[in-house]
Write a protein that holds these residues in place. Structure first.
Motif, PDB file in Angstrom:
ATOM      1  N   GLY A   1       9.632   8.469 -32.119  1.00 36.08           N
ATOM      2  CA  GLY A   1       8.659   9.476 -31.701  1.00 36.08           C
ATOM      3  C   GLY A   1       8.981  10.854 -32.247  1.00 36.08           C
ATOM      4  O   GLY A   1       8.091  11.582 -32.682  1.00 36.08           O
ATOM      5  N   LEU A   2      10.263  11.210 -32.245  1.00 37.30           N
ATOM      6  CA  LEU A   2      10.662  12.512 -32.789  1.00 37.30           C
ATOM      7  C   LEU A   2      10.435  12.587 -34.293  1.00 37.30           C
ATOM      8  O   LEU A   2      10.030  13.630 -34.815  1.00 37.30           O
ATOM      9  CB  LEU A   2      12.122  12.795 -32.459  1.00 37.30           C
ATOM     10  N   ILE A   3      10.690  11.499 -34.984  1.00 38.65           N
ATOM     11  CA  ILE A   3      10.470  11.473 -36.439  1.00 38.65           C
ATOM     12  C   ILE A   3       8.978  11.610 -36.747  1.00 38.65           C
ATOM     13  O   ILE A   3       8.586  12.405 -37.612  1.00 38.65           O
ATOM     14  CB  ILE A   3      11.058  10.192 -37.056  1.00 38.65           C
ATOM     15  N   VAL A   4       8.156  10.857 -36.031  1.00 39.27           N
ATOM     16  CA  VAL A   4       6.699  10.949 -36.232  1.00 39.27           C
ATOM     17  C   VAL A   4       6.211  12.351 -35.904  1.00 39.27           C
ATOM     18  O   VAL A   4       5.390  12.926 -36.635  1.00 39.27           O
ATOM     19  CB  VAL A   4       5.958   9.894 -35.386  1.00 39.27           C
ATOM     20  N   LEU A   5       6.717  12.942 -34.836  1.00 33.80           N
ATOM     21  CA  LEU A   5       6.309  14.297 -34.457  1.00 33.80           C
ATOM     22  C   LEU A   5       6.710  15.315 -35.518  1.00 33.80           C
ATOM     23  O   LEU A   5       5.919  16.183 -35.881  1.00 33.80           O
ATOM     24  CB  LEU A   5       6.918  14.670 -33.099  1.00 33.80           C
ATOM     25  N   ALA A   6       7.926  15.216 -36.039  1.00 38.61           N
ATOM     26  CA  ALA A   6       8.384  16.153 -37.068  1.00 38.61           C
ATOM     27  C   ALA A   6       7.539  16.039 -38.337  1.00 38.61           C
ATOM     28  O   ALA A   6       7.140  17.054 -38.926  1.00 38.61           O
ATOM     29  CB  ALA A   6       9.852  15.904 -37.387  1.00 38.61           C
TER      30      ALA A   6
END
Length: 65
Positions: free
Chosen positions: A34-39
């Motif tokens: 989720g953090l990778i997709v958000l970044a």
């Protein structure tokens, strides 16, 4: 605007239904993903803020992530 809110609502329901099933078993990979997709989404949103289609898609991804 109403169409954008409908898409946002559908994306939230589908996202919660899919990710919710895996979040208990795979907590850290789900959070990391989720953090990778958000970044990535924030970077694309910043780079293409003048493009309406990309901005709306980015907004939906940012809000549902």
């Amino acid at each position: 605007m109403p169409a954008l809110l409908v898409v946002y609502g559908i994306a939230n329901v589908v996202g919660n239904a899919i990710v919710g099933r895996f979040a208990d078993r795979y907590t850290m990979p789900i959070l990391l993903g989720g953090l990778i997709v958000l970044a990535i989404t924030l970077a694309v949103f910043a780079g293409f803020a003048d493009n309406k289609v990309v901005s709306e898609a980015g907004l939906i991804l940012i809000c549902t992530d």
